[in-house]
Design a protein around this motif. Sequence first.
Motif, PDB file in Angstrom:
ATOM      1  N   GLY A  78      -4.086   2.704   1.513  1.00 61.16           N
ATOM      2  CA  GLY A  78      -3.960   3.173   0.212  1.00 61.16           C
ATOM      3  C   GLY A  78      -3.052   2.565  -0.730  1.00 61.16           C
ATOM      4  N   SER A  79      -1.712   2.230  -0.034  1.00 62.73           N
ATOM      5  CA  SER A  79      -0.682   1.757  -0.821  1.00 62.73           C
ATOM      6  C   SER A  79      -1.082   0.248  -1.288  1.00 62.73           C
ATOM      7  CB  SER A  79       0.703   1.396   0.096  1.00 62.73           C
ATOM      8  OG  SER A  79       1.035   2.792   0.307  1.00 62.73           O
ATOM      9  N   VAL A  80      -1.610  -0.422  -0.478  1.00 57.61           N
ATOM     10  CA  VAL A  80      -1.967  -1.817  -0.850  1.00 57.61           C
ATOM     11  C   VAL A  80      -3.005  -1.993  -1.995  1.00 57.61           C
ATOM     12  CG1 VAL A  80      -3.129  -3.956   0.081  1.00 57.61           C
ATOM     13  CG2 VAL A  80      -1.409  -2.765   1.300  1.00 57.61           C
ATOM     14  N   SER A  81      -3.858  -1.018  -1.668  1.00 58.06           N
ATOM     15  CA  SER A  81      -5.274  -0.997  -2.582  1.00 58.06           C
ATOM     16  C   SER A  81      -4.487  -0.606  -4.073  1.00 58.06           C
ATOM     17  CB  SER A  81      -6.209  -0.057  -2.262  1.00 58.06           C
ATOM     18  OG  SER A  81      -6.797  -0.422  -1.061  1.00 58.06           O
ATOM     19  N   HIS A  82      -3.833   0.229  -4.074  1.00 55.93           N
ATOM     20  CA  HIS A  82      -3.068   0.884  -5.337  1.00 55.93           C
ATOM     21  C   HIS A  82      -2.396  -0.171  -5.906  1.00 55.93           C
ATOM     22  CE1 HIS A  82      -1.758   3.549  -8.334  1.00 55.93           C
ATOM     23  NE2 HIS A  82      -0.560   3.163  -8.064  1.00 55.93           N
ATOM     24  N   PHE A  83      -1.654  -0.926  -5.233  1.00 54.58           N
ATOM     25  CA  PHE A  83      -0.820  -2.097  -5.675  1.00 54.58           C
ATOM     26  C   PHE A  83      -1.706  -3.340  -6.301  1.00 54.58           C
ATOM     27  CE2 PHE A  83       1.319  -5.927  -4.696  1.00 54.58           C
ATOM     28  CZ  PHE A  83       2.316  -6.006  -5.507  1.00 54.58           C
ATOM     29  N   LEU A  84      -2.772  -3.778  -5.610  1.00 51.77           N
ATOM     30  CA  LEU A  84      -3.310  -4.790  -5.896  1.00 51.77           C
ATOM     31  C   LEU A  84      -4.223  -4.538  -7.102  1.00 51.77           C
ATOM     32  CD1 LEU A  84      -4.117  -6.394  -2.393  1.00 51.77           C
ATOM     33  CD2 LEU A  84      -2.744  -7.292  -3.947  1.00 51.77           C
ATOM     34  N   ALA A  85      -4.545  -3.160  -7.365  1.00 53.44           N
ATOM     35  CA  ALA A  85      -5.326  -2.962  -8.377  1.00 53.44           C
ATOM     36  C   ALA A  85      -4.742  -3.087  -9.713  1.00 53.44           C
ATOM     37  CB  ALA A  85      -5.685  -1.341  -8.436  1.00 53.44           C
ATOM     38  N   CYS A  95      -4.464 -12.001  -1.730  1.00 54.44           N
ATOM     39  CA  CYS A  95      -3.237 -11.630  -1.389  1.00 54.44           C
ATOM     40  C   CYS A  95      -3.163 -10.292  -0.377  1.00 54.44           C
ATOM     41  CB  CYS A  95      -2.159 -11.383  -2.528  1.00 54.44           C
ATOM     42  SG  CYS A  95      -1.884 -12.886  -3.700  1.00 54.44           S
ATOM     43  N   LYS A  96      -4.136  -9.934   0.150  1.00 55.59           N
ATOM     44  CA  LYS A  96      -4.401  -8.666   0.761  1.00 55.59           C
ATOM     45  C   LYS A  96      -3.360  -8.633   2.003  1.00 55.59           C
ATOM     46  CE  LYS A  96      -8.994  -7.273  -0.491  1.00 55.59           C
ATOM     47  NZ  LYS A  96     -10.270  -7.089  -0.052  1.00 55.59           N
ATOM     48  N   THR A  97      -3.217 -10.038   2.847  1.00 57.40           N
ATOM     49  CA  THR A  97      -2.495  -9.977   3.810  1.00 57.40           C
ATOM     50  C   THR A  97      -1.063  -9.786   3.525  1.00 57.40           C
ATOM     51  OG1 THR A  97      -4.155 -11.292   5.017  1.00 57.40           O
ATOM     52  CG2 THR A  97      -1.782 -11.449   5.735  1.00 57.40           C
ATOM     53  N   GLU A  98      -0.350 -10.564   2.679  1.00 59.05           N
ATOM     54  CA  GLU A  98       0.825 -10.458   2.108  1.00 59.05           C
ATOM     55  C   GLU A  98       1.294  -8.945   1.541  1.00 59.05           C
ATOM     56  OE1 GLU A  98      -0.732 -14.526   2.513  1.00 59.05           O
ATOM     57  OE2 GLU A  98      -1.332 -12.916   1.227  1.00 59.05           O
ATOM     58  N   ALA A  99       0.150  -8.500   0.966  1.00 60.22           N
ATOM     59  CA  ALA A  99       0.560  -7.079   0.624  1.00 60.22           C
ATOM     60  C   ALA A  99       0.735  -6.140   1.494  1.00 60.22           C
ATOM     61  CB  ALA A  99      -0.453  -6.699  -0.689  1.00 60.22           C
ATOM     62  N   SER A 100      -0.011  -6.560   2.503  1.00 58.80           N
ATOM     63  CA  SER A 100       0.050  -5.444   3.630  1.00 58.80           C
ATOM     64  C   SER A 100       1.249  -5.861   4.484  1.00 58.80           C
ATOM     65  CB  SER A 100      -1.165  -5.770   4.752  1.00 58.80           C
ATOM     66  OG  SER A 100      -0.962  -5.125   5.768  1.00 58.80           O
ATOM     67  N   GLU A 101       1.648  -6.972   4.787  1.00 57.84           N
ATOM     68  CA  GLU A 101       3.077  -7.326   5.385  1.00 57.84           C
ATOM     69  C   GLU A 101       4.119  -6.853   4.449  1.00 57.84           C
ATOM     70  OE1 GLU A 101       3.491  -8.629   8.246  1.00 57.84           O
ATOM     71  OE2 GLU A 101       1.258  -8.386   8.607  1.00 57.84           O
TER      72      GLU A 101
END
Length: 224
Positions: A78-85, A95-101
Amino acid sequence: MKNFKFFLWIVLALVGQNLSAQTEVKKPADVFDMYFNTFVANDNAALGRLNDYLRPTVEGKNAYEIDFKATSEEMLSGSVSHFLASFSQAAADNCKTEASEYFKALMDNFKNGTLSVKSATLIQNEYVKEQKIAEIIYSVSFKVPSKLPDMPGTDTKKIKPEQLKKYLVEATKKFKNADKIVTTEQKFALYQLKETDKIYYWNGSPDEIVAGLTDFYFESLGSK
């Protein structure tokens, strides 16, 4: 004299029974430690100890059923999806992998906060006669970066994938090598529960601990 001794023995026996009726299974500070390590640190062992402790008060069942792995994965996703939106589709896709890390590192620093119980004071519950409340004053210290890298631009939709990727990698390193400690003091209440001759302590809203600490933690990120 014999009658007096017998009467004294009866009095002492009654006093002893009364004292046994007030026996604490665990001290309030120890109970709070289990709550903290369960709901902040997400420690399965602490959850097990807390459920074992509270089981007599919930008819032999578990007071809390929590799948930390599933909960953490859901929060991370949820945090990753909200941030990348906030970014372009191209940046989000790359940047999904980097955002997850990045969010893993951020969450790990929160979960590894250091607890110190300052005091545990019994006060009268003004709403429930014959019940006392353990007022816990505690502090928690977190490791945070003294300064996070600047976002590459004010219009997030115009930030290129490689720029966002670089930002996230640098920010993740900052969290993993956090160079600053911030400390907050908080308050929490544990309510008495009496079962037969035992006294237990509990709180039905342990998320209050997480809510207060989360607000402080995020306000501290990057602050000087």
